[in-house]
Design an enzyme around this catalytic site. Sequence first.
Site, PDB file in Angstrom:
ATOM      1  N   ASN A 213     -27.015  20.664 -73.913  1.00  0.00           N
ATOM      2  CA  ASN A 213     -27.848  21.798 -74.137  1.00  0.00           C
ATOM      3  C   ASN A 213     -26.689  22.972 -73.478  1.00  0.00           C
ATOM      4  O   ASN A 213     -25.486  22.486 -73.487  1.00  0.00           O
ATOM      5  CB  ASN A 213     -28.976  22.018 -73.108  1.00  0.00           C
ATOM      6  CG  ASN A 213     -28.673  21.432 -71.910  1.00  0.00           C
ATOM      7  OD1 ASN A 213     -27.655  22.231 -70.986  1.00  0.00           O
ATOM      8  ND2 ASN A 213     -29.045  20.573 -71.049  1.00  0.00           N
ATOM      9  N   ALA A 277     -29.151  21.683 -62.090  1.00  0.00           N
ATOM     10  CA  ALA A 277     -28.609  21.122 -63.445  1.00  0.00           C
ATOM     11  C   ALA A 277     -29.860  21.189 -64.665  1.00  0.00           C
ATOM     12  O   ALA A 277     -31.021  21.074 -64.765  1.00  0.00           O
ATOM     13  CB  ALA A 277     -28.526  19.653 -63.507  1.00  0.00           C
ATOM     14  N   ASP A 281     -33.931  16.132 -71.358  1.00  0.00           N
ATOM     15  CA  ASP A 281     -35.562  15.457 -71.008  1.00  0.00           C
ATOM     16  C   ASP A 281     -35.524  14.131 -71.692  1.00  0.00           C
ATOM     17  O   ASP A 281     -36.160  13.369 -71.385  1.00  0.00           O
ATOM     18  CB  ASP A 281     -36.584  16.262 -71.658  1.00  0.00           C
ATOM     19  CG  ASP A 281     -36.599  17.701 -70.809  1.00  0.00           C
ATOM     20  OD1 ASP A 281     -36.540  17.454 -69.539  1.00  0.00           O
ATOM     21  OD2 ASP A 281     -36.816  18.474 -71.071  1.00  0.00           O
ATOM     22  N   PRO A 309     -35.127  10.107 -66.553  1.00  0.00           N
ATOM     23  CA  PRO A 309     -35.758  10.205 -65.223  1.00  0.00           C
ATOM     24  C   PRO A 309     -36.085  11.704 -64.948  1.00  0.00           C
ATOM     25  O   PRO A 309     -34.901  12.461 -65.448  1.00  0.00           O
ATOM     26  CB  PRO A 309     -35.097   9.543 -64.292  1.00  0.00           C
ATOM     27  CG  PRO A 309     -33.691   9.286 -64.957  1.00  0.00           C
ATOM     28  CD  PRO A 309     -33.869   9.183 -66.510  1.00  0.00           C
ATOM     29  N   ASP A 310     -36.848  12.139 -64.289  1.00  0.00           N
ATOM     30  CA  ASP A 310     -36.882  13.629 -63.710  1.00  0.00           C
ATOM     31  C   ASP A 310     -36.463  13.479 -62.111  1.00  0.00           C
ATOM     32  O   ASP A 310     -37.212  13.067 -61.205  1.00  0.00           O
ATOM     33  CB  ASP A 310     -38.355  14.124 -63.591  1.00  0.00           C
ATOM     34  CG  ASP A 310     -38.465  15.433 -63.413  1.00  0.00           C
ATOM     35  OD1 ASP A 310     -37.885  15.835 -62.522  1.00  0.00           O
ATOM     36  OD2 ASP A 310     -39.388  16.200 -64.114  1.00  0.00           O
ATOM     37  N   ILE A 311     -35.181  14.024 -62.241  1.00  0.00           N
ATOM     38  CA  ILE A 311     -34.567  13.728 -60.941  1.00  0.00           C
ATOM     39  C   ILE A 311     -35.235  14.762 -59.734  1.00  0.00           C
ATOM     40  O   ILE A 311     -35.340  14.233 -58.668  1.00  0.00           O
ATOM     41  CB  ILE A 311     -33.192  14.306 -60.904  1.00  0.00           C
ATOM     42  CG1 ILE A 311     -32.489  13.314 -62.121  1.00  0.00           C
ATOM     43  CG2 ILE A 311     -32.245  13.905 -59.687  1.00  0.00           C
ATOM     44  CD1 ILE A 311     -31.319  13.800 -62.729  1.00  0.00           C
ATOM     45  N   PHE A 329     -34.957  24.589 -60.303  1.00  0.00           N
ATOM     46  CA  PHE A 329     -35.121  25.768 -61.411  1.00  0.00           C
ATOM     47  C   PHE A 329     -36.112  25.424 -62.440  1.00  0.00           C
ATOM     48  O   PHE A 329     -36.295  24.339 -62.876  1.00  0.00           O
ATOM     49  CB  PHE A 329     -33.677  26.029 -61.901  1.00  0.00           C
ATOM     50  CG  PHE A 329     -32.778  26.860 -60.717  1.00  0.00           C
ATOM     51  CD1 PHE A 329     -32.398  26.558 -59.743  1.00  0.00           C
ATOM     52  CD2 PHE A 329     -32.272  28.029 -61.634  1.00  0.00           C
ATOM     53  CE1 PHE A 329     -31.622  27.347 -58.970  1.00  0.00           C
ATOM     54  CE2 PHE A 329     -31.623  28.739 -60.739  1.00  0.00           C
ATOM     55  CZ  PHE A 329     -31.406  28.608 -59.466  1.00  0.00           C
ATOM     56  N   LYS A 343     -44.644  23.832 -62.638  1.00  0.00           N
ATOM     57  CA  LYS A 343     -43.520  22.952 -62.466  1.00  0.00           C
ATOM     58  C   LYS A 343     -43.397  22.556 -60.838  1.00  0.00           C
ATOM     59  O   LYS A 343     -43.164  21.443 -60.634  1.00  0.00           O
ATOM     60  CB  LYS A 343     -42.088  23.301 -62.924  1.00  0.00           C
ATOM     61  CG  LYS A 343     -41.849  22.954 -64.257  1.00  0.00           C
ATOM     62  CD  LYS A 343     -40.569  23.303 -64.762  1.00  0.00           C
ATOM     63  CE  LYS A 343     -40.674  23.629 -66.202  1.00  0.00           C
ATOM     64  NZ  LYS A 343     -39.575  24.121 -66.978  1.00  0.00           N
TER      65      LYS A 343
HETATM   66  N1  CTP Z   1     -35.063  18.475 -63.864  1.00  0.00           N
HETATM   67  C1  CTP Z   1     -34.781  17.122 -63.446  1.00  0.00           C
HETATM   68  N2  CTP Z   1     -34.784  16.004 -64.300  1.00  0.00           N
HETATM   69  C2  CTP Z   1     -35.115  15.917 -65.516  1.00  0.00           C
HETATM   70  C3  CTP Z   1     -35.348  17.262 -66.045  1.00  0.00           C
HETATM   71  C4  CTP Z   1     -35.511  18.400 -65.179  1.00  0.00           C
HETATM   72  O1  CTP Z   1     -34.394  17.053 -62.395  1.00  0.00           O
HETATM   73  N3  CTP Z   1     -35.383  15.121 -66.369  1.00  0.00           N
HETATM   74  C5  CTP Z   1     -34.998  19.381 -63.095  1.00  0.00           C
HETATM   75  C6  CTP Z   1     -34.066  20.621 -63.376  1.00  0.00           C
HETATM   76  O2  CTP Z   1     -32.860  20.328 -62.737  1.00  0.00           O
HETATM   77  C7  CTP Z   1     -34.825  21.920 -62.875  1.00  0.00           C
HETATM   78  C8  CTP Z   1     -36.265  21.220 -62.962  1.00  0.00           C
HETATM   79  O3  CTP Z   1     -36.398  20.048 -62.886  1.00  0.00           O
HETATM   80  O4  CTP Z   1     -34.527  22.079 -61.474  1.00  0.00           O
HETATM   81  C9  CTP Z   1     -36.849  22.024 -64.255  1.00  0.00           C
HETATM   82  O5  CTP Z   1     -36.044  21.607 -65.267  1.00  0.00           O
HETATM   83  P1  CTP Z   1     -36.611  22.387 -66.457  1.00  0.00           P
HETATM   84  O6  CTP Z   1     -35.639  21.905 -67.761  1.00  0.00           O
HETATM   85  O7  CTP Z   1     -36.958  23.880 -66.459  1.00  0.00           O
HETATM   86  O8  CTP Z   1     -38.164  21.571 -66.714  1.00  0.00           O
HETATM   87  P2  CTP Z   1     -38.422  20.123 -67.359  1.00  0.00           P
HETATM   88  O9  CTP Z   1     -39.026  19.525 -66.357  1.00  0.00           O
HETATM   89  O10 CTP Z   1     -37.579  19.987 -68.137  1.00  0.00           O
HETATM   90  O11 CTP Z   1     -39.634  20.840 -68.252  1.00  0.00           O
HETATM   91  P3  CTP Z   1     -39.707  21.572 -69.577  1.00  0.00           P
HETATM   92  O12 CTP Z   1     -38.539  21.012 -70.525  1.00  0.00           O
HETATM   93  O13 CTP Z   1     -40.951  21.031 -70.278  1.00  0.00           O
HETATM   94  O14 CTP Z   1     -39.727  22.808 -69.459  1.00  0.00           O
END
Ligand code: CTP
Length: 404
Positions: A213, A277, A281, A309-311, A329, A343
């Site tokens: 990205n 960061a 996704d 993984p969603d960190i 963020f 979120k």
């Molecule tokens: N984040 C994370 N791990 C992921 C995706 C996102 O830690 N796999 C964290 C980002 O660092 C940020 C927050 O989650 O602090 C939101 O990221 P964002 O890209 O806005 O949201 P997503 O969870 O990816 O949801 P969407 O793409 O549906 O908006």
Amino acid sequence: MVSNTRASILLIVSGGIAAYKALSLIRLLRANHIRVRCILTKGGAEFVTPLSLQTLSEETVYSDLFSLTQNHEIEHISLSRQADMIVIYPASANLLARMAQGFADDLASTVLLATPDHIRILVAPAMNVKMWEHPATQTNCELLKKRGILFADPETGAMACHEYGKGRLVSPETINQMICQKLFGHQPLNGKKALVTAGPTYEPIDPVRFLGNFSSGRQGYAIAECLRDYGAEVTLITGPTTIPHPTGMKIVPVTTAQEMLNACEAALPVDIAVMTAAVADWRVKTFSDQKIKKQNNHQPPTLELTPNPDILAWISQHPTLRPELVIGFAAETQNILEHAKAKLERKKCDWIIANNVSPNTKIMGGEENEVTLLSSSDSQHFHRSSKKDIAGLLTQQIVKFFSP
Ligand code: CTP
């Protein structure tokens, strides 16, 4: 892993049972990315070894004038000239007396006599209570104070010699705080550990292609720098960026989301986590070892994706090591506040920074930002300005959070 230094200290360790505390001080200074070079006096060497100082400081230890002769005839001049500050920890009664009288009969006293006026000297005396209270010691200290030498006066308490009174060396934590304050100014986040993630992640498809990205890492780097300037010990975990890495913090470069997660896990425990960061996704389910070739029928390949993984959600819900303050963020292009709030609740962080990254805002990859800080009960808008300014405003809120 890359580390770097923000300042340089010359640490003189003189004699006394408290000399072992210098080892903890070196650890604390190094954690603050301060270079430490040591001079060990003859008396100091009775209590700690040059090898322990050298191991912790990762620098040559200087122990007397003769150890400098190789090709460093004027090293005693450069030793103090290269330092931002000289710290004597502990300072014995003997060394204080020799400093006051201007002796130059060993390396420590010679260096001190050769130190230019603009380099600050901080002295932490430690001795038996009678020695400390003796008029000779008190007169020497008064004289040194008049010359501008800074003092971390000893504390009152039980002493190694089984007496009670003033003479105990100040703790490594106290002297570390004094040093940082003198070097870097007001440090409201001193003693706090912070983790910042920044930049994009790249998810490889084959040896030459990846999913990624447009994140530049600028906002995360600015926040990491600001937290550092306010005294926090920062670990910055960064995806691939083209901007220079900040100094004075631990930098952990990563590529993929999984690597970022592993690096975050290794950085815990921390007090503050700021997850800026733009984590990808998804990643491709099966990485191709070989470059994917075009088909004869010109049909593009089908890539099967699997979630990363969603960190942020992971760290916010960590069963044992959840940081006291977790900030996420929310990069959105529509219904910004509504999506950001969702979120915040879904990922269970404490604050979320709602960020409009629609292409017309030129925020993603750009120099400026405009955000709204949301908590479960409050919202605060930061008007459009440089990413550095936004980092400053956010850091002030973090300082407020930790202020009693
Ligand atoms: N984040 C994370 N791990 C992921 C995706 C996102 O830690 N796999 C964290 C980002 O660092 C940020 C927050 O989650 O602090 C939101 O990221 P964002 O890209 O806005 O949201 P997503 O969870 O990816 O949801 P969407 O793409 O549906 O908006």
